[in-house]
Design an enzyme around this catalytic site. Sequence first.
Site, PDB file in Angstrom:
ATOM      1  N   LEU A  52     -18.050  28.220  57.583  1.00 41.80           N
ATOM      2  CA  LEU A  52     -17.806  26.752  58.140  1.00 41.80           C
ATOM      3  C   LEU A  52     -18.053  25.927  57.324  1.00 41.80           C
ATOM      4  O   LEU A  52     -18.714  26.103  56.352  1.00 41.80           O
ATOM      5  CB  LEU A  52     -18.883  26.836  59.464  1.00 41.80           C
ATOM      6  CG  LEU A  52     -18.871  27.554  60.585  1.00 41.80           C
ATOM      7  CD1 LEU A  52     -19.817  27.299  61.701  1.00 41.80           C
ATOM      8  CD2 LEU A  52     -17.278  27.463  61.436  1.00 41.80           C
ATOM      9  N   ASP A  53     -17.299  24.649  57.411  1.00 38.13           N
ATOM     10  CA  ASP A  53     -17.420  23.589  56.609  1.00 38.13           C
ATOM     11  C   ASP A  53     -19.188  23.219  56.540  1.00 38.13           C
ATOM     12  O   ASP A  53     -19.700  23.273  57.510  1.00 38.13           O
ATOM     13  CB  ASP A  53     -16.727  22.606  56.693  1.00 38.13           C
ATOM     14  CG  ASP A  53     -15.252  22.793  56.636  1.00 38.13           C
ATOM     15  OD1 ASP A  53     -15.086  23.826  55.732  1.00 38.13           O
ATOM     16  OD2 ASP A  53     -14.380  21.872  57.522  1.00 38.13           O
ATOM     17  N   LYS A  54     -19.482  22.575  55.676  1.00 34.99           N
ATOM     18  CA  LYS A  54     -20.874  22.006  55.635  1.00 34.99           C
ATOM     19  C   LYS A  54     -21.120  21.324  56.895  1.00 34.99           C
ATOM     20  O   LYS A  54     -22.292  21.483  57.278  1.00 34.99           O
ATOM     21  CB  LYS A  54     -20.996  21.247  54.104  1.00 34.99           C
ATOM     22  CG  LYS A  54     -22.334  20.373  54.191  1.00 34.99           C
ATOM     23  CD  LYS A  54     -22.545  19.545  52.728  1.00 34.99           C
ATOM     24  CE  LYS A  54     -23.736  18.602  52.854  1.00 34.99           C
ATOM     25  NZ  LYS A  54     -23.742  17.837  51.719  1.00 34.99           N
ATOM     26  N   THR A  75     -19.566  21.142  59.554  1.00 28.48           N
ATOM     27  CA  THR A  75     -19.537  21.549  60.843  1.00 28.48           C
ATOM     28  C   THR A  75     -20.496  22.490  61.307  1.00 28.48           C
ATOM     29  O   THR A  75     -21.020  23.170  60.614  1.00 28.48           O
ATOM     30  CB  THR A  75     -18.146  22.377  60.755  1.00 28.48           C
ATOM     31  OG1 THR A  75     -17.082  21.490  60.369  1.00 28.48           O
ATOM     32  CG2 THR A  75     -17.733  23.171  62.007  1.00 28.48           C
ATOM     33  N   ARG A  96      -9.488  20.112  61.334  1.00 28.89           N
ATOM     34  CA  ARG A  96      -9.601  18.688  60.937  1.00 28.89           C
ATOM     35  C   ARG A  96      -8.040  18.184  60.453  1.00 28.89           C
ATOM     36  O   ARG A  96      -7.657  17.282  60.627  1.00 28.89           O
ATOM     37  CB  ARG A  96     -10.602  18.811  59.587  1.00 28.89           C
ATOM     38  CG  ARG A  96     -11.902  19.186  60.173  1.00 28.89           C
ATOM     39  CD  ARG A  96     -12.982  19.400  58.898  1.00 28.89           C
ATOM     40  NE  ARG A  96     -13.129  18.154  58.221  1.00 28.89           N
ATOM     41  CZ  ARG A  96     -13.682  18.341  56.891  1.00 28.89           C
ATOM     42  NH1 ARG A  96     -14.172  19.423  56.718  1.00 28.89           N
ATOM     43  NH2 ARG A  96     -13.920  17.039  56.371  1.00 28.89           N
TER      44      ARG A  96
END
Length: 315
Positions: free
Chosen positions: A145-147, A149, A246
């Site tokens: 997961l993105d930082k 998110t 996104r």
Amino acid sequence: MEHITEGFAGEQESLIITEEQAGQRADVGLAALLDITRSNMQKLLEDGRAVKGSKVLKANYKLRAGDEIVVTLPEPQPLDAQPENIPLDIIYEDDDVIVVNKARGMVVHPAAGNYSGTLVNALLYHCKNLSGINGVIRPGIVHRLDKDTSGIMICAKNDEAHLSLSQQIQAKTARRTYLAVVRGNIKSDSGTIETLIARDKTDRKKMAVVKENGREAITDYEVVERFGKYTLVRCKLRTGRTHQIRVHMEYLGYPLVGDPKYSPMKTPFAIKGQALHSQTLEFTHPRTGERLCFEAPLPEDMHKIITRLHLGQFN
């Protein structure tokens, strides 16, 4: 001067300078584009790793719009992630897998600029064993997961579980859903976004929808609730590309609230990062064959946003 980047080992980054970077010193502008420190960029320039055509750039070179610059990054140095006593929100755990609710702001694994405080550091402290398929930097990490998110993630404690989970993700039998708050009123109640995604040619920190030379990316979405200027939407991933939701929502014309990369505008809501939460995860247990489904509750910041939207407090 001769083109002396030839023979250097490492990944090459091709950058095209836009009006935004024009006029900046090379060490300043290129550092920002590559998301590295100015001192690191100065070292690359001193080593002759940045060129425009056949000319090696110096740190004080003034960038011009349209410049095509190739930077050869050095090979990454191997790191050994260390255990750290960081609290984890554990949703489920057994001898094979661990399901956690990752906090917004937590990096998944160590990388340049983030050598500690990551999910991997926390997992190494909590778990006696993690799968070694992704090496010493990403042990146990099956997907990311993105930082910024938040939400549910699954990690593997052994190689057998890791292989099974990876195969399920590739075969699309492991299913993930996300909740997002986006700008604008989505017209359709549901739909599918199917594009190619590749790294943005002018900003390597971003991804972009492209017409060719990209990877297939498919996102299903459905509107959960409309609030006029904003929409609460549920997204289901059929593929797992970097920044996929996104990028796709921005491409559709409804960028995520708080997204610093794809919607860098002021927001009336208190949130650090994009309003995106990995809500549910469904998979087949790699050992028992049982079908399992878990849900991560909304983080407080998104809960407050939705509450304010219900009250009409967003002007």
